[in-house]
Structures are given as structure tokens and as C-alpha cells.
Design a protein around this motif. Structure first.
Motif, PDB file in Angstrom:
ATOM      1  N   ARG A   1      54.647  31.565  46.859  1.00  0.00           N
ATOM      2  CA  ARG A   1      53.609  32.284  47.624  1.00  0.00           C
ATOM      3  C   ARG A   1      52.865  33.317  46.781  1.00  0.00           C
ATOM      4  NH1 ARG A   1      52.980  29.070  51.893  1.00  0.00           N
ATOM      5  NH2 ARG A   1      54.871  28.801  53.080  1.00  0.00           N
ATOM      6  N   THR A   2      53.099  33.283  45.463  1.00  0.00           N
ATOM      7  CA  THR A   2      52.412  34.184  44.536  1.00  0.00           C
ATOM      8  C   THR A   2      51.523  33.342  43.631  1.00  0.00           C
ATOM      9  OG1 THR A   2      54.257  35.737  44.612  1.00  0.00           O
ATOM     10  CG2 THR A   2      52.727  35.942  42.754  1.00  0.00           C
ATOM     11  N   VAL A   3      50.269  33.753  43.497  1.00  0.00           N
ATOM     12  CA  VAL A   3      49.299  33.004  42.713  1.00  0.00           C
ATOM     13  C   VAL A   3      48.631  33.917  41.685  1.00  0.00           C
ATOM     14  CG1 VAL A   3      48.855  31.325  44.557  1.00  0.00           C
ATOM     15  CG2 VAL A   3      47.438  33.383  44.404  1.00  0.00           C
ATOM     16  N   GLU A   4      48.038  33.295  40.685  1.00  0.00           N
ATOM     17  CA  GLU A   4      47.273  34.020  39.662  1.00  0.00           C
ATOM     18  C   GLU A   4      45.821  33.582  39.747  1.00  0.00           C
ATOM     19  OE1 GLU A   4      46.870  34.475  34.812  1.00  0.00           O
ATOM     20  OE2 GLU A   4      48.633  33.467  35.644  1.00  0.00           O
ATOM     21  N   ASP A   5      44.926  34.552  39.732  1.00  0.00           N
ATOM     22  CA  ASP A   5      43.503  34.203  39.809  1.00  0.00           C
ATOM     23  C   ASP A   5      42.868  34.088  38.436  1.00  0.00           C
ATOM     24  OD1 ASP A   5      43.027  36.878  39.014  1.00  0.00           O
ATOM     25  OD2 ASP A   5      41.624  37.276  40.619  1.00  0.00           O
ATOM     26  N   SER A   6      41.806  33.301  38.400  1.00  0.00           N
ATOM     27  CA  SER A   6      40.949  33.160  37.221  1.00  0.00           C
ATOM     28  C   SER A   6      39.518  33.185  37.729  1.00  0.00           C
ATOM     29  CB  SER A   6      41.202  31.838  36.500  1.00  0.00           C
ATOM     30  OG  SER A   6      42.475  31.837  35.903  1.00  0.00           O
ATOM     31  N   VAL A   7      38.696  34.043  37.147  1.00  0.00           N
ATOM     32  CA  VAL A   7      37.304  34.211  37.589  1.00  0.00           C
ATOM     33  C   VAL A   7      36.420  34.296  36.352  1.00  0.00           C
ATOM     34  CG1 VAL A   7      35.700  35.661  38.902  1.00  0.00           C
ATOM     35  CG2 VAL A   7      38.120  35.561  39.573  1.00  0.00           C
ATOM     36  N   TYR A   8      35.401  33.432  36.305  1.00  0.00           N
ATOM     37  CA  TYR A   8      34.475  33.431  35.177  1.00  0.00           C
ATOM     38  C   TYR A   8      33.049  33.266  35.693  1.00  0.00           C
ATOM     39  CZ  TYR A   8      38.491  33.067  32.156  1.00  0.00           C
ATOM     40  OH  TYR A   8      39.668  33.334  31.507  1.00  0.00           O
ATOM     41  N   VAL A   9      32.151  34.073  35.152  1.00  0.00           N
ATOM     42  CA  VAL A   9      30.734  34.029  35.520  1.00  0.00           C
ATOM     43  C   VAL A   9      29.941  33.652  34.265  1.00  0.00           C
ATOM     44  CG1 VAL A   9      28.776  35.408  36.345  1.00  0.00           C
ATOM     45  CG2 VAL A   9      31.057  35.748  37.333  1.00  0.00           C
ATOM     46  N   ALA A  10      28.967  32.775  34.435  1.00  0.00           N
ATOM     47  CA  ALA A  10      28.123  32.365  33.308  1.00  0.00           C
ATOM     48  C   ALA A  10      27.515  33.600  32.650  1.00  0.00           C
ATOM     49  CB  ALA A  10      27.028  31.414  33.788  1.00  0.00           C
ATOM     50  N   PRO A  11      27.447  33.617  31.325  1.00  0.00           N
ATOM     51  CA  PRO A  11      26.924  34.797  30.633  1.00  0.00           C
ATOM     52  C   PRO A  11      25.541  35.230  31.114  1.00  0.00           C
ATOM     53  CG  PRO A  11      27.870  33.270  29.060  1.00  0.00           C
ATOM     54  CD  PRO A  11      27.873  32.573  30.390  1.00  0.00           C
ATOM     55  N   ASP A  12      24.687  34.289  31.478  1.00  0.00           N
ATOM     56  CA  ASP A  12      23.342  34.649  31.927  1.00  0.00           C
ATOM     57  C   ASP A  12      23.285  35.015  33.407  1.00  0.00           C
ATOM     58  OD1 ASP A  12      23.799  32.103  32.910  1.00  0.00           O
ATOM     59  OD2 ASP A  12      21.836  31.328  32.351  1.00  0.00           O
ATOM     60  N   ALA A  13      24.429  35.044  34.076  1.00  0.00           N
ATOM     61  CA  ALA A  13      24.466  35.362  35.508  1.00  0.00           C
ATOM     62  C   ALA A  13      25.172  36.687  35.797  1.00  0.00           C
ATOM     63  CB  ALA A  13      25.141  34.223  36.274  1.00  0.00           C
ATOM     64  N   HIS A  14      25.528  37.421  34.760  1.00  0.00           N
ATOM     65  CA  HIS A  14      26.201  38.713  34.960  1.00  0.00           C
ATOM     66  C   HIS A  14      25.273  39.695  35.672  1.00  0.00           C
ATOM     67  CE1 HIS A  14      29.736  38.472  31.987  1.00  0.00           C
ATOM     68  NE2 HIS A  14      29.401  37.265  32.378  1.00  0.00           N
ATOM     69  N   GLY A  15      25.863  40.628  36.393  1.00  0.00           N
ATOM     70  CA  GLY A  15      25.111  41.695  37.031  1.00  0.00           C
ATOM     71  C   GLY A  15      24.466  41.319  38.351  1.00  0.00           C
ATOM     72  N   ARG A  16      24.799  40.176  38.898  1.00  0.00           N
ATOM     73  CA  ARG A  16      24.221  39.727  40.167  1.00  0.00           C
ATOM     74  C   ARG A  16      25.214  39.773  41.320  1.00  0.00           C
ATOM     75  NH1 ARG A  16      21.229  34.123  38.477  1.00  0.00           N
ATOM     76  NH2 ARG A  16      20.433  34.820  36.476  1.00  0.00           N
ATOM     77  N   GLY A  17      26.417  40.285  41.061  1.00  0.00           N
ATOM     78  CA  GLY A  17      27.426  40.356  42.115  1.00  0.00           C
ATOM     79  C   GLY A  17      28.175  39.055  42.337  1.00  0.00           C
ATOM     80  N   ILE A  18      27.994  38.098  41.449  1.00  0.00           N
ATOM     81  CA  ILE A  18      28.626  36.784  41.618  1.00  0.00           C
ATOM     82  C   ILE A  18      30.142  36.890  41.474  1.00  0.00           C
ATOM     83  CG2 ILE A  18      28.836  34.482  40.597  1.00  0.00           C
ATOM     84  CD1 ILE A  18      25.769  34.698  40.004  1.00  0.00           C
TER      85      ILE A  18
ATOM     86  N   CYS B   1      42.757  29.861  41.966  1.00  0.00           N
ATOM     87  CA  CYS B   1      44.098  30.411  41.891  1.00  0.00           C
ATOM     88  C   CYS B   1      45.054  29.279  41.610  1.00  0.00           C
ATOM     89  CB  CYS B   1      44.499  31.105  43.190  1.00  0.00           C
ATOM     90  SG  CYS B   1      43.937  32.804  43.252  1.00  0.00           S
ATOM     91  N   GLY B   2      45.967  29.547  40.729  1.00  0.00           N
ATOM     92  CA  GLY B   2      47.029  28.603  40.425  1.00  0.00           C
ATOM     93  C   GLY B   2      48.360  29.276  40.658  1.00  0.00           C
ATOM     94  N   PRO B   3      49.421  28.503  40.684  1.00  0.00           N
ATOM     95  CA  PRO B   3      50.746  29.099  40.860  1.00  0.00           C
ATOM     96  C   PRO B   3      51.029  30.143  39.777  1.00  0.00           C
ATOM     97  CG  PRO B   3      50.851  26.715  41.071  1.00  0.00           C
ATOM     98  CD  PRO B   3      49.470  27.052  40.560  1.00  0.00           C
ATOM     99  N   TRP B   4      51.645  31.244  40.171  1.00  0.00           N
ATOM    100  CA  TRP B   4      52.000  32.304  39.218  1.00  0.00           C
ATOM    101  C   TRP B   4      53.093  31.807  38.273  1.00  0.00           C
ATOM    102  CZ3 TRP B   4      51.153  36.246  36.389  1.00  0.00           C
ATOM    103  CH2 TRP B   4      52.146  37.128  35.994  1.00  0.00           C
ATOM    104  N   LYS B   5      54.111  31.207  38.818  1.00  0.00           N
ATOM    105  CA  LYS B   5      55.222  30.646  38.046  1.00  0.00           C
ATOM    106  C   LYS B   5      55.634  29.335  38.706  1.00  0.00           C
ATOM    107  CE  LYS B   5      56.098  34.276  35.351  1.00  0.00           C
ATOM    108  NZ  LYS B   5      55.982  34.246  33.923  1.00  0.00           N
ATOM    109  N   SER B   6      56.350  28.505  37.992  1.00  0.00           N
ATOM    110  CA  SER B   6      56.729  27.199  38.538  1.00  0.00           C
ATOM    111  C   SER B   6      57.988  27.229  39.396  1.00  0.00           C
ATOM    112  CB  SER B   6      56.914  26.193  37.390  1.00  0.00           C
ATOM    113  OG  SER B   6      57.951  26.620  36.529  1.00  0.00           O
ATOM    114  N   ARG B   7      58.777  28.262  39.321  1.00  0.00           N
ATOM    115  CA  ARG B   7      60.014  28.311  40.109  1.00  0.00           C
ATOM    116  C   ARG B   7      59.690  28.477  41.585  1.00  0.00           C
ATOM    117  NH1 ARG B   7      62.646  31.695  35.474  1.00  0.00           N
ATOM    118  NH2 ARG B   7      63.440  29.970  34.236  1.00  0.00           N
TER     119      ARG B   7
END
Length: 169
Positions: A83-100, A72-78
């Protein structure tokens, strides 16, 4: 067969694997609006900036190999958005479907709450983003809005959907 997934804070030595995972999405999908994969120096800068902000950057490993990551990074710089954040989530292509992905989001939300975040925003490209939207909705995110034709990638205009999750009762 269930494979054990370990969740832990990201380390500098994880960054090459994280970079490879993300490069796949940059080059082959519209999951991100970046057009060129960030290099090692930029990944180091991102890890340091997230740590300096007191926010989580975690990896999921399977058999010692990075299979996904989230931060999570800051949503905006002001300052009023602090107290508001933005998430980023990435799963390796060969790891999809495992609940990661779900495990990563669950852990990220827990760590964001501990870090003092009150709201988490997910910005998801509407085209080909059904799995990401479902992942977030299954964890209590609700639609907060849509932005139409705000990105241009792979020769097409793309919309984003904004999802929001409150971390307060």
C-alpha cells in the motif's frame, strides 16, 4: 495566456514522447539516477507493469502533445509494502512554469488513493531538486529522511531526500 492542460491515462502511443522527455533528464540532469535512457521496449514494460499493479500512469497534454507525465510504482517488492508507492513526475523542458507538474501530482494523488495506496514516497535528488521538493511540499509531503552520497552521476556523489505523503485521514 493560460493553455488548457488535459490529464488522462497514458497510452502506448504516448510512450515515444514520454521517452523523449525522460531522456532529457537522464542525459542532462541528476533528477534521475538512470545513466542511459530506456528504450521503447522498456517503456512498454513499465506501462504494462504499472497497469498490472492497478496503479496510475498519467499524461498531461497541451494541444494534443504530451507535455509531462507521472506515475506511481510499488515502493518495494515485499508484500507488506503493497500500500506504499513511489511517485515519478516529469515535465517537458519547454513546458515548465505552467503548473503542469502540480496538476500531475494532484491527479496522481487522487488516483493513488482510489487505487488503495496509503502512503506516497518521493525520492528527490537533493542537488538541483529544489523545485521538485517545493512541488511536493506544497502538496503535503513532509521530509522523511535523507540518504547521503547514494548516487554517482555526472562526476559527483549525490544525496537524496525522501518525502512522504499520507493518503489517509
Amino acid at each position: 495566456m493560460t493553455t488548457a492542460v488535459e490529464l488522462r491515462p497514458a497510452r502506448p502511443q504516448d510512450l515515444p514522447a514520454i521517452g523523449r522527455i525522460y531522456a532529457h533528464y537522464v542525459e542532462n540532469t541528476v533528477a534521475t539516477f538512470e545513466l542511459t535512457p530506456p528504450g521503447p521496449a522498456e517503456w512498454s514494460r513499465r506501462l504494462e507493469a504499472i497497469a498490472a499493479a492497478g496503479l496510475p500512469f498519467i499524461t498531461a497534454t497541451v494541444d494534443g502533445e504530451v507535455a509531462g507525465y507521472a506515475y506511481c510504482g510499488p515502493w518495494k517488492s515485499r508484500p507488506a509494502y503493497r500500500r506504499t508507492v513511489e511517485d515519478s513526475v516529469y515535465v517537458a523542458p519547454d513546458a515548465h512554469g505552467r503548473g503542469i507538474g502540480g496538476r500531475l501530482v494532484d491527479e496522481l494523488l487522487t488516483r493513488c488513493a482510489r487505487a488503495g495506496a496509503r502512503q506516497v514516497i518521493a525520492v528527490i535528488v537533493d542537488a538541483d531538486g529544489a523545485a521538485s521538493v517545493a512541488l511536493h511540499r506544497n502538496r503535503g509531503f513532509v521530509e522523511a529522511g535523507r540518504l547521503h552520497a547514494v548516487g554517482f552521476k555526472h562526476d559527483r556523489w549525490l544525496d537524496t531526500v525522501l518525502l512522504q505523503r499520507s493518503l489517509i485521514g
